[in-house]
Design a protein around this motif. Structure first.
Motif, PDB file in Angstrom:
ATOM      1  N   VAL A 239      28.919  60.009  39.338  1.00  0.00           N
ATOM      2  CA  VAL A 239      29.913  61.088  39.343  1.00  0.00           C
ATOM      3  C   VAL A 239      30.448  61.156  37.919  1.00  0.00           C
ATOM      4  CG1 VAL A 239      31.987  61.987  40.481  1.00  0.00           C
ATOM      5  CG2 VAL A 239      30.435  60.492  41.745  1.00  0.00           C
ATOM      6  N   PRO A 240      29.736  61.837  37.019  1.00  0.00           N
ATOM      7  CA  PRO A 240      29.918  61.632  35.578  1.00  0.00           C
ATOM      8  C   PRO A 240      31.284  61.993  35.019  1.00  0.00           C
ATOM      9  CG  PRO A 240      28.502  63.529  36.001  1.00  0.00           C
ATOM     10  CD  PRO A 240      28.690  62.818  37.307  1.00  0.00           C
ATOM     11  N   HIS A 241      31.930  63.009  35.545  1.00  0.00           N
ATOM     12  CA  HIS A 241      33.214  63.423  34.973  1.00  0.00           C
ATOM     13  C   HIS A 241      34.380  62.607  35.525  1.00  0.00           C
ATOM     14  CE1 HIS A 241      31.098  66.819  33.209  1.00  0.00           C
ATOM     15  NE2 HIS A 241      30.590  67.075  34.390  1.00  0.00           N
ATOM     16  N   SER A 242      34.308  62.262  36.793  1.00  0.00           N
ATOM     17  CA  SER A 242      35.383  61.499  37.430  1.00  0.00           C
ATOM     18  C   SER A 242      35.201  59.993  37.288  1.00  0.00           C
ATOM     19  CB  SER A 242      35.467  61.862  38.920  1.00  0.00           C
ATOM     20  OG  SER A 242      35.628  63.253  39.096  1.00  0.00           O
ATOM     21  N   ASP A 243      33.985  59.557  37.002  1.00  0.00           N
ATOM     22  CA  ASP A 243      33.685  58.117  36.898  1.00  0.00           C
ATOM     23  C   ASP A 243      32.757  57.876  35.698  1.00  0.00           C
ATOM     24  OD1 ASP A 243      33.646  55.389  37.699  1.00  0.00           O
ATOM     25  OD2 ASP A 243      31.801  55.715  38.837  1.00  0.00           O
TER      26      ASP A 243
ATOM     27  N   VAL B 299      49.645  59.911  41.321  1.00  0.00           N
ATOM     28  CA  VAL B 299      48.657  60.679  42.087  1.00  0.00           C
ATOM     29  C   VAL B 299      48.895  62.176  41.897  1.00  0.00           C
ATOM     30  CG1 VAL B 299      47.848  61.255  44.405  1.00  0.00           C
ATOM     31  CG2 VAL B 299      48.220  58.867  43.780  1.00  0.00           C
ATOM     32  N   TYR B 300      50.154  62.590  41.975  1.00  0.00           N
ATOM     33  CA  TYR B 300      50.451  64.014  41.802  1.00  0.00           C
ATOM     34  C   TYR B 300      50.079  64.468  40.393  1.00  0.00           C
ATOM     35  CZ  TYR B 300      53.190  63.086  46.010  1.00  0.00           C
ATOM     36  OH  TYR B 300      53.591  62.699  47.264  1.00  0.00           O
ATOM     37  N   ASP B 301      50.332  63.621  39.402  1.00  0.00           N
ATOM     38  CA  ASP B 301      49.937  63.922  38.025  1.00  0.00           C
ATOM     39  C   ASP B 301      48.423  64.090  37.941  1.00  0.00           C
ATOM     40  OD1 ASP B 301      49.559  64.100  35.278  1.00  0.00           O
ATOM     41  OD2 ASP B 301      50.810  62.380  34.794  1.00  0.00           O
ATOM     42  N   ALA B 302      47.682  63.159  38.560  1.00  0.00           N
ATOM     43  CA  ALA B 302      46.218  63.226  38.542  1.00  0.00           C
ATOM     44  C   ALA B 302      45.706  64.480  39.233  1.00  0.00           C
ATOM     45  CB  ALA B 302      45.635  61.982  39.205  1.00  0.00           C
ATOM     46  N   GLU B 303      46.349  64.869  40.342  1.00  0.00           N
ATOM     47  CA  GLU B 303      45.928  66.076  41.044  1.00  0.00           C
ATOM     48  C   GLU B 303      46.058  67.305  40.151  1.00  0.00           C
ATOM     49  OE1 GLU B 303      46.950  64.938  45.701  1.00  0.00           O
ATOM     50  OE2 GLU B 303      48.475  65.918  44.450  1.00  0.00           O
ATOM     51  N   GLY B 304      47.151  67.377  39.387  1.00  0.00           N
ATOM     52  CA  GLY B 304      47.324  68.499  38.475  1.00  0.00           C
ATOM     53  C   GLY B 304      46.282  68.511  37.373  1.00  0.00           C
ATOM     54  N   ARG B 305      45.970  67.345  36.848  1.00  0.00           N
ATOM     55  CA  ARG B 305      44.938  67.256  35.815  1.00  0.00           C
ATOM     56  C   ARG B 305      43.569  67.641  36.371  1.00  0.00           C
ATOM     57  NH1 ARG B 305      45.905  61.752  32.243  1.00  0.00           N
ATOM     58  NH2 ARG B 305      48.191  61.815  32.116  1.00  0.00           N
ATOM     59  N   ASP B 306      43.274  67.155  37.579  1.00  0.00           N
ATOM     60  CA  ASP B 306      41.980  67.466  38.194  1.00  0.00           C
ATOM     61  C   ASP B 306      41.793  68.971  38.354  1.00  0.00           C
ATOM     62  OD1 ASP B 306      41.446  64.778  38.396  1.00  0.00           O
ATOM     63  OD2 ASP B 306      41.755  64.645  40.566  1.00  0.00           O
ATOM     64  N   ALA B 307      42.864  69.642  38.787  1.00  0.00           N
ATOM     65  CA  ALA B 307      42.776  71.080  39.049  1.00  0.00           C
ATOM     66  C   ALA B 307      42.461  71.876  37.791  1.00  0.00           C
ATOM     67  CB  ALA B 307      44.083  71.569  39.670  1.00  0.00           C
ATOM     68  N   ALA B 308      42.810  71.318  36.631  1.00  0.00           N
ATOM     69  CA  ALA B 308      42.595  72.036  35.374  1.00  0.00           C
ATOM     70  C   ALA B 308      41.351  71.548  34.619  1.00  0.00           C
ATOM     71  CB  ALA B 308      43.830  71.880  34.484  1.00  0.00           C
ATOM     72  N   ASP B 309      40.585  70.668  35.221  1.00  0.00           N
ATOM     73  CA  ASP B 309      39.446  70.066  34.528  1.00  0.00           C
ATOM     74  C   ASP B 309      38.140  70.609  35.097  1.00  0.00           C
ATOM     75  OD1 ASP B 309      37.285  68.176  33.904  1.00  0.00           O
ATOM     76  OD2 ASP B 309      38.867  66.875  33.121  1.00  0.00           O
TER      77      ASP B 309
END
Length: 329
Positions: free
Chosen positions: A51-55, A168-178
């Motif tokens: 999972v190259p972008h997330s891992d 977790v909430y911070d990560a969710e926001g970053r994920d949505a924009a990546d």
């Protein structure tokens, strides 16, 4: 418990139970080679299932393969064998994660064998749990399960739980924009009836659970912005039971040990009637992962956040047939 012959069916059954382990996005990033003459398994990573972008550093891949290794050890103990594992035996072959030799088991196999019924029952639940706390005696049993695999399990206080939730909430926001993470999500989720019903890997829509309407439980929404037919909304826990699992160091071997410890904890929790879920959001961003550790513990590196509780039985995720990941020679 008794010793059985290692015929092709037994070897295949061992691998089938090994591969019931959880992995990031249910990518199932493992391969097994069985050498008949030496009664040895090779556990190998599958580079086509990263999972190259997330891992990007394959930490989660190693944790998933470590979980499969623990299941292999449990399945072997159930059949009267001890699975003696050597981690990362060949520096020139980075895809070879472990050599696992089977030898007749002694009395020490009973503890692992007792976990065997939980292999088929363990599920990742994305449903709401009730607000009951995990009893103190069970907390200690789960800590001991992690210690048996050279890892540390911490039940953080409510202040640190809130800190983890904020991460977790911070990560969710970053994920949505990546865009890269969106690409990972699209590759490994199966939305739509036909895609979900025929899936052999990934996260099918029938395992997404309800959409969170309220509550603080950290539940990843695998649907993204895609509609899922007849999916309901639900209220989740206001005070989720989160635990941190970690290791003193952060090497590839530590990731494999963390995976074994994670699965041992999950199996012990399942036997004790707990529902379980994995929450790796905040750990997929290096700066957030460092902040996730509990400063009051001696844990060096957080490897997984787990959510425990009492909830409904969850559906199982699909698996590839053992014959697809096993080569016998």
């Amino acid at each position: 418990m008794h010793e059985t012959a290692l015929d092709t069916k037994t070897v295949t059954d061992l691998v089938a139970e090994a591969t019931a382990a959880p992995s990031m996005y249910n990518a199932q990033p493992w391969r097994f080679r069985y050498l008949k003459e030496s009664r040895t398994f090779q556990l190998r990573s599958d580079p086509g299932r990263t999972v190259p972008h997330s891992d990007p550093d394959s930490r989660a891949l190693h944790i998933g393969c470590g979980a499969a290794l623990l299941n292999l050890r449990v399945a072997a103990a159930h059949r009267g064998w001890k699975a003696s594992a050597e981690l990362l035996p060949d520096p020139s072959d980075p895809e070879l994660l472990a050599l696992v030799r089977l030898v007749p088991a002694g009395d020490d196999a009973a503890e692992l064998a007792a976990l065997h019924p939980a292999i088929s029952r363990r599920r990742t639940s994305r449903a709401p749990f009730d607000e009951r706390q995990v009893p103190a005696a069970l907390q200690e049993e789960l800590r001991e399960a992690a210690r048996r695999e050279a890892a540390c399990l911490v039940f953080p206080d409510r202040y640190h739980v809130q800190n983890v939730l904020d991460l977790v909430y911070d990560a969710e926001g970053r994920d949505a924009a990546d865009p890269g993470r969106a690409e990972d999500l699209a590759r490994w989720t199966r939305v739509g009836h036909e895609a979900a019903e025929t899936a052999r890997d990934g996260v099918p829509e029938y395992t997404f659970g309800p959409r969170k309407h309220d509550g603080k439980a950290p539940v990843r929404d695998f649907s993204g912005r895609r509609p899922v037919t007849d999916r309901e909304a639900a209220v989740f826990e206001s005070a989720p039971n989160l635990v941190l699992l970690g290791t003193a160091e952060d090497r590839r071997s530590d990731w494999l040990r963390a995976g074994q410890a994670m699965e041992r904890v999950l199996l012990a929790a399942t036997l004790n009637g707990l529902s379980t879920a994995l929450t790796s959001h905040a750990l997929e961003w290096p700066d957030l992962r460092w902040v996730a550790r509990d400063p009051q513990s001696d844990m060096g590196y957080v490897q997984m956040v787990m959510r425990l509780g009492y909830g409904p039985e969850a559906p199982g995720s699909p698996r590839r047939p053992a014959e697809e990941v096993l080569y016998i020679e």
